[in-house]
Design a protein around this motif. Structure first.
Motif, PDB file in Angstrom:
ATOM      1  N   GLU A  94       0.573  -1.455  -0.190  1.00 41.06           N
ATOM      2  CA  GLU A  94      -0.461   0.061   0.191  1.00 41.06           C
ATOM      3  C   GLU A  94       1.052   1.345  -0.202  1.00 41.06           C
ATOM      4  OE1 GLU A  94      -4.156   1.911   2.359  1.00 41.06           O
ATOM      5  OE2 GLU A  94      -3.405  -0.227   2.887  1.00 41.06           O
ATOM      6  N   LEU A  95       2.172   1.173   0.992  1.00 40.66           N
ATOM      7  CA  LEU A  95       2.587   2.433   0.800  1.00 40.66           C
ATOM      8  C   LEU A  95       3.458   2.561  -0.417  1.00 40.66           C
ATOM      9  CD1 LEU A  95       4.992   2.337   4.248  1.00 40.66           C
ATOM     10  CD2 LEU A  95       3.389   4.379   3.767  1.00 40.66           C
ATOM     11  N   LEU A  96       4.801   1.453  -1.647  1.00 42.58           N
ATOM     12  CA  LEU A  96       4.573   1.644  -2.434  1.00 42.58           C
ATOM     13  C   LEU A  96       3.879   1.749  -3.860  1.00 42.58           C
ATOM     14  CD1 LEU A  96       6.802  -1.148  -2.613  1.00 42.58           C
ATOM     15  CD2 LEU A  96       7.633   0.970  -2.153  1.00 42.58           C
ATOM     16  N   ASN A  97       2.213   1.466  -3.289  1.00 43.47           N
ATOM     17  CA  ASN A  97       1.490   2.005  -4.883  1.00 43.47           C
ATOM     18  C   ASN A  97       1.693   3.759  -4.545  1.00 43.47           C
ATOM     19  OD1 ASN A  97       1.040  -0.383  -5.909  1.00 43.47           O
ATOM     20  ND2 ASN A  97      -0.658  -1.282  -4.241  1.00 43.47           N
ATOM     21  N   ILE A  98       1.267   3.796  -3.755  1.00 40.59           N
ATOM     22  CA  ILE A  98       1.246   5.560  -3.026  1.00 40.59           C
ATOM     23  C   ILE A  98       2.257   6.159  -3.907  1.00 40.59           C
ATOM     24  CG2 ILE A  98       0.377   7.426  -1.387  1.00 40.59           C
ATOM     25  CD1 ILE A  98      -1.119   5.782   0.173  1.00 40.59           C
ATOM     26  N   GLY A  99       3.309   5.730  -3.790  1.00 46.46           N
ATOM     27  CA  GLY A  99       4.631   6.638  -3.532  1.00 46.46           C
ATOM     28  C   GLY A  99       4.775   5.897  -4.916  1.00 46.46           C
ATOM     29  N   VAL A 100       4.761   5.082  -6.205  1.00 48.99           N
ATOM     30  CA  VAL A 100       5.107   5.101  -6.958  1.00 48.99           C
ATOM     31  C   VAL A 100       3.673   5.932  -7.920  1.00 48.99           C
ATOM     32  CG1 VAL A 100       4.983   2.923  -8.621  1.00 48.99           C
ATOM     33  CG2 VAL A 100       6.293   2.455  -6.637  1.00 48.99           C
ATOM     34  N   GLY A 101       3.037   5.026  -7.612  1.00 47.25           N
ATOM     35  CA  GLY A 101       1.496   6.586  -7.915  1.00 47.25           C
ATOM     36  C   GLY A 101       1.947   7.848  -8.644  1.00 47.25           C
ATOM     37  N   ARG A 102       2.428   8.183  -7.406  1.00 46.65           N
ATOM     38  CA  ARG A 102       3.168   9.639  -7.236  1.00 46.65           C
ATOM     39  C   ARG A 102       4.373   9.869  -8.764  1.00 46.65           C
ATOM     40  NH1 ARG A 102       2.506  11.340  -0.933  1.00 46.65           N
ATOM     41  NH2 ARG A 102      -0.198  11.310  -0.694  1.00 46.65           N
ATOM     42  N   ALA A 103       5.688   8.965  -8.016  1.00 49.25           N
ATOM     43  CA  ALA A 103       6.295   8.938  -9.450  1.00 49.25           C
ATOM     44  C   ALA A 103       5.866   8.734 -10.846  1.00 49.25           C
ATOM     45  CB  ALA A 103       7.346   8.039  -8.976  1.00 49.25           C
ATOM     46  N   ALA A 104       4.383   7.925 -10.921  1.00 47.99           N
ATOM     47  CA  ALA A 104       4.427   7.236 -12.387  1.00 47.99           C
ATOM     48  C   ALA A 104       3.577   9.245 -12.502  1.00 47.99           C
ATOM     49  CB  ALA A 104       3.714   7.021 -12.183  1.00 47.99           C
ATOM     50  N   ASN A 105       2.903   9.785 -11.907  1.00 48.18           N
ATOM     51  CA  ASN A 105       2.575  11.100 -11.866  1.00 48.18           C
ATOM     52  C   ASN A 105       3.268  11.748 -12.386  1.00 48.18           C
ATOM     53  OD1 ASN A 105      -0.332  10.567 -11.777  1.00 48.18           O
ATOM     54  ND2 ASN A 105      -0.333  10.050  -9.617  1.00 48.18           N
ATOM     55  N   VAL A 106       4.490  12.255 -12.048  1.00 46.00           N
ATOM     56  CA  VAL A 106       6.133  12.927 -11.668  1.00 46.00           C
ATOM     57  C   VAL A 106       6.267  12.595 -13.426  1.00 46.00           C
ATOM     58  CG1 VAL A 106       8.098  13.538 -11.677  1.00 46.00           C
ATOM     59  CG2 VAL A 106       6.172  14.236  -9.923  1.00 46.00           C
ATOM     60  N   LEU A 107       6.260  11.248 -13.293  1.00 47.02           N
ATOM     61  CA  LEU A 107       6.531  11.308 -15.208  1.00 47.02           C
ATOM     62  C   LEU A 107       5.435  11.550 -16.610  1.00 47.02           C
ATOM     63  CD1 LEU A 107       9.563   9.848 -16.443  1.00 47.02           C
ATOM     64  CD2 LEU A 107       8.130   7.327 -16.124  1.00 47.02           C
TER      65      LEU A 107
END
Length: 203
Positions: free
Chosen positions: A13-26
């Motif tokens: 769950e933590l990773l999903n949130i963090g990676v989701g934010r990174a994907a939005n940046v990309l």
């Protein structure tokens, strides 16, 4: 050591949130949809970690941006690409043509900056969500075989580690990459304690 289902769920769950934010940046950088896989969470011995990454990337050279972090818990974060994906991403972001003489130098600086932004999005989100402060080393770019990358990890953390890995693809540009987090088990225990504290704080 085996992970419980609740531990895996909490980290995912933590990773999903963090990676989701990174994907939005990309996504904002490339104006292209980023497809994310569900994070993969496993306890690994160093040799198992090498086999796992060779399954993903083969035995040839890969391009990676590595950033160490420390504080309430510590570890290694990497943004890893097959070299052709790294070249394509750098070319798109810089406007350089693939195969130009200056692309290697441009690629290093561009991908280092991209890695810095994405890794900080992931780790920063995790730190914020569990209310823990983290410090970051400067990111640096590496091109080498998976075997040599793992040997380098072993010099830093020659013990059993927690591997957290998620793959992303950008089909429009035929780019794929992985965001990889490696924690020593002592840091993993601190991470799980921090997660538990935050969960109980909200109950």
């Amino acid at each position: 050591m085996n992970l419980t289902t609740s531990q895996i769920d909490a980290i995912q769950e933590l990773l999903n949130i963090g990676v989701g934010r990174a994907a939005n940046v990309l996504n904002e950088m490339l104006d292209a949809y980023i497809h994310l896989q569900i994070p993969y969470i496993k306890i690994k011995l160093p040799q198992e970690l090498q086999r796992e990454m060779q399954t993903s990337f083969g035995r040839g050279r890969v391009a990676a941006v590595r950033q160490d972090f420390s504080g309430s818990f510590s570890g290694i974060a990497e943004l890893v690409f097959p070299t052709d994906s790294a070249c394509m991403l750098a070319a798109i972001l810089t406007g350089e043509e693939l195969g130009t003489p200056d692309l290697d130098a441009v690629r290093i600086s561009t991908l280092s900056e991209v890695g810095n932004i994405l890794i900080n999005s992931v780790i920063g989100s995790i730190g914020n969500l569990i209310n823990r402060n983290l410090e970051y080393e400067l990111p640096y770019y590496i091109e080498d075989t998976v075997e040599n990358l793992i040997h380098f990890h072993n010099k830093v953390a020659p013990t059993t580690v927690l591997l957290a890995q998620t793959q992303f693809t950008i089909e429009r540009f035929q780019i794929r990459g992985d965001i990889i987090l490696i924690f020593e088990l002592s840091s993993f225990n601190l991470l799980m304690s921090a997660i538990a504290e935050e969960i109980y704080a909200y109950k």
